[in-house]
Design an enzyme around this catalytic site. Structure first.
Site, PDB file in Angstrom:
ATOM      1  N   ASN A   1      44.592  41.505  38.170  1.00 19.54           N
ATOM      2  CA  ASN A   1      43.214  40.992  38.031  1.00 19.54           C
ATOM      3  C   ASN A   1      42.478  40.958  39.367  1.00 19.54           C
ATOM      4  OD1 ASN A   1      43.930  40.514  35.408  1.00 19.54           O
ATOM      5  ND2 ASN A   1      43.238  38.394  35.391  1.00 19.54           N
ATOM      6  N   THR A   2      41.316  41.571  39.394  1.00 19.71           N
ATOM      7  CA  THR A   2      40.578  41.714  40.653  1.00 19.71           C
ATOM      8  C   THR A   2      39.096  41.466  40.415  1.00 19.71           C
ATOM      9  OG1 THR A   2      42.174  43.442  41.189  1.00 19.71           O
ATOM     10  CG2 THR A   2      40.244  43.283  42.611  1.00 19.71           C
ATOM     11  N   ASP A   3      38.590  40.433  41.013  1.00 21.86           N
ATOM     12  CA  ASP A   3      37.179  40.089  40.886  1.00 21.86           C
ATOM     13  C   ASP A   3      36.574  39.826  42.268  1.00 21.86           C
ATOM     14  OD1 ASP A   3      34.715  39.288  40.002  1.00 21.86           O
ATOM     15  OD2 ASP A   3      35.362  37.436  39.070  1.00 21.86           O
TER      16      ASP A   3
ATOM     17  N   ALA B   1      44.515  38.360  42.246  1.00 24.63           N
ATOM     18  CA  ALA B   1      45.204  39.431  42.982  1.00 24.63           C
ATOM     19  C   ALA B   1      44.323  40.139  44.009  1.00 24.63           C
ATOM     20  CB  ALA B   1      45.772  40.447  41.989  1.00 24.63           C
TER      21      ALA B   1
ATOM     22  N   SER C   1      34.797  37.048  31.790  1.00 21.01           N
ATOM     23  CA  SER C   1      35.183  35.644  31.610  1.00 21.01           C
ATOM     24  C   SER C   1      34.190  34.964  30.661  1.00 21.01           C
ATOM     25  CB  SER C   1      35.160  34.931  32.966  1.00 21.01           C
ATOM     26  OG  SER C   1      33.817  34.862  33.430  1.00 21.01           O
TER      27      SER C   1
ATOM     28  N   ASP D   1      38.624  37.331  29.672  1.00 18.86           N
ATOM     29  CA  ASP D   1      39.415  36.735  30.756  1.00 18.86           C
ATOM     30  C   ASP D   1      39.341  35.208  30.662  1.00 18.86           C
ATOM     31  OD1 ASP D   1      40.901  36.736  33.115  1.00 18.86           O
ATOM     32  OD2 ASP D   1      39.124  36.888  34.408  1.00 18.86           O
TER      33      ASP D   1
END
Ligand code: PH4
Ligand code: ZN
Length: 307
Positions: A253-255, A212, A49, A82
Site C-alpha cells: 500500500n502506497t499513498d 509501505a 479510502s 481501503d
C-alpha cells in the site's frame, strides 16, 4: 481489465512478487497509476479510502478507473476499498463496482473482527469481489515502548491462522511495525520479518503491507526544496520492501509517496510562477512526477513485466 483482487493477488502469491496498491482521490492520480502500469507492463491495484469516497464519490472513482481500464485493456487492475470500517461501507463499495474490499475491524476484539469479516466475505464472494482484513494495529515499533504494548500492536500468528481459516478472507494485512504517513520510525527503521514469515507459513494466503511508503530522498528533497517541511520524515527503505516481499507480502500500500511527489510539483509551479492560474499547469508536471515514482516502485516490487 477490471478483475477481482483475489485473482490478481493469487498470481502474485504463486510467482513471489508484490502488486502496488496505490491510493486515489482524483482523476490525475488514477491516470498516473495507469500510465506507469502501461510503461512497466505491470498489474495494479487502485484503491480508495472512505475519505476518498467522501471526497469524490464511490461511483465517480469507479467510473474513472473503469474508463482507464477500458483505455488500457491489457492491464489487470483491481479497485479496492481501503480501510472499510463497516459492513455497510463494504456493501456500498461493492454496489459502486469495486472488485476488492478491505474490512478493517482490527481495532475490535478478535471475535467481533472475525464475525464482521465473515459477513463481508459472504456478500463479497457472491459478487466475485476479493476481501482483505487486518490483524494487529498499525504503529511503528519504537525502542521506548514496553514489550506488552509492542506485542499488543503486532499480529499474533496463532490468531492469524485461526482467522484466515474461519473467515475465508482472501488476503490478510498483518501488523509488523509499519504505520501510515511520512513519520514511520523515530529511530532506525525496524520491521518484524520473522513474524511475517511465520504468518505466511501458517496462513498460506497473499499478505498485505500497509504504510509501505518509502519516502525516497529525492522526493523528500523536491518537496522541501519548495519550502515544504517534512523534517524527521522516515519511510520503509526499498531493501525492506524487498525483504518483506521475500517474506510473503504480495500487496504493497502506497499513498504518502504519491502525495509528496504530486504536491512537490504543485508547490514548485506555485513558487516559480506566482501568477499561474491554470490548474493544468500544476497538475501535468505533478502527474508526471507520480508516474516516475510508481515506475521505480514497480521495479522494486517485482511487478514490472508481469502482464
Ligand atoms: N493506506 C492509505 C490510507 C489513506 O483516509 P486516507 O485517504 O488518508 O487513508 O491504507 C496505506 O497503507 C498507505 O500507507 P503510506 O502512508 O505509507 O503510503
Ligand atoms: Zn493502510
Amino acid at each position: 481489465m477490471l478483475i477481482s483482487g483475489a485473482k490478481l493477488l493469487q498470481k502474485a502469491h504463486k510467482e513471489g512478487y508484490a502488486v502496488g496498491a496505490f491510493n486515489i482521490n482524483n482523476m490525475e492520480m488514477a491516470q498516473a497509476i495507469f500510465e506507469a502500469a502501461d510503461k512497466m507492463s505491470s498489474p495494479i491495484i487502485v484503491q480508495a479510502s472512505e475519505g476518498a469516497i467522501k471526497y469524490a464519490g464511490g461511483t465517480m472513482l469507479h467510473a474513472i478507473v473503469k474508463n482507464l481500464s477500458e483505455k488500457y485493456p491489457h492491464i489487470p487492475v483491481a479497485l479496492n476499498l481501503d480501510h472499510g470500517t463497516t459492513l455497510e461501507s463494504c456493501v456500498h463499495a461493492i454496489r459502486c463496482g469495486f472488485t476488492s474490499v478491505m474490512i478493517d475491524a482490527s481495532h475490535h476484539p478478535f471475535e467481533e473482527n472475525l464475525a464482521t469479516t465473515k459477513e463481508v466475505v459472504r456478500i463479497a464472494h457472491a459478487a466475485d469481489v476479493g476481501v482483505e482484513a487486518e490483524l494487529g494495529r498499525l504503529m511503528g515499533i519504537e525502542d521506548n515502548i514496553s514489550v506488552d504494548e509492542k506485542s499488543a500492536s503486532l499480529v499474533d500468528p496463532d490468531e492469524a491462522e485461526q482467522f484466515v481459516k474461519a473467515s475465508g478472507v482472501d488476503y490478510l494485512a498483518p501488523a509488523i511495525g509499519t504505520s501510515h504517513g511520512a513519520f514511520k520510525f523515530k529511530g532506525e527503521p525496524k520491521l518484524e520479518f520473522e513474524l511475517l514469515k511465520e504468518v505466511k507459513r501458517r496462513t498460506g494466503v497473499p499478505l498485505v503491507l500497509h504504510g509501505a511508503s518509502a519516502i525516497p530522498e529525492e522526493v523528500r528533497a523536491a518537496f522541501e526544496g519548495t519550502g515544504g517541511d517534512l523534517k524527521g520524515s522516515k519511510g520503509v527503505p526499498a531493501n525492506f520492501l524487498k525483504e518483506a516481499i521475500a517474506g510473503g507480502i504480495n500487496k504493497v500500500n502506497t499513498d504518502t509517496d504519491l502525495r509528496i511527489a504530486f504536491m512537490a510539483e504543485v508547490r514548485r509551479v506555485a513558487n516559480e510562477k506566482p501568477s499561474e492560474i491554470d490548474p493544468r499547469k500544476f497538475f501535468i508536471p505533478a502527474r508526471e512526477a507520480v508516474v516516475k515514482l510508481i515506475c521505480e516502485r514497480m521495479e522494486t516490487l517485482g511487478s514490472a513485466g508481469r502482464i
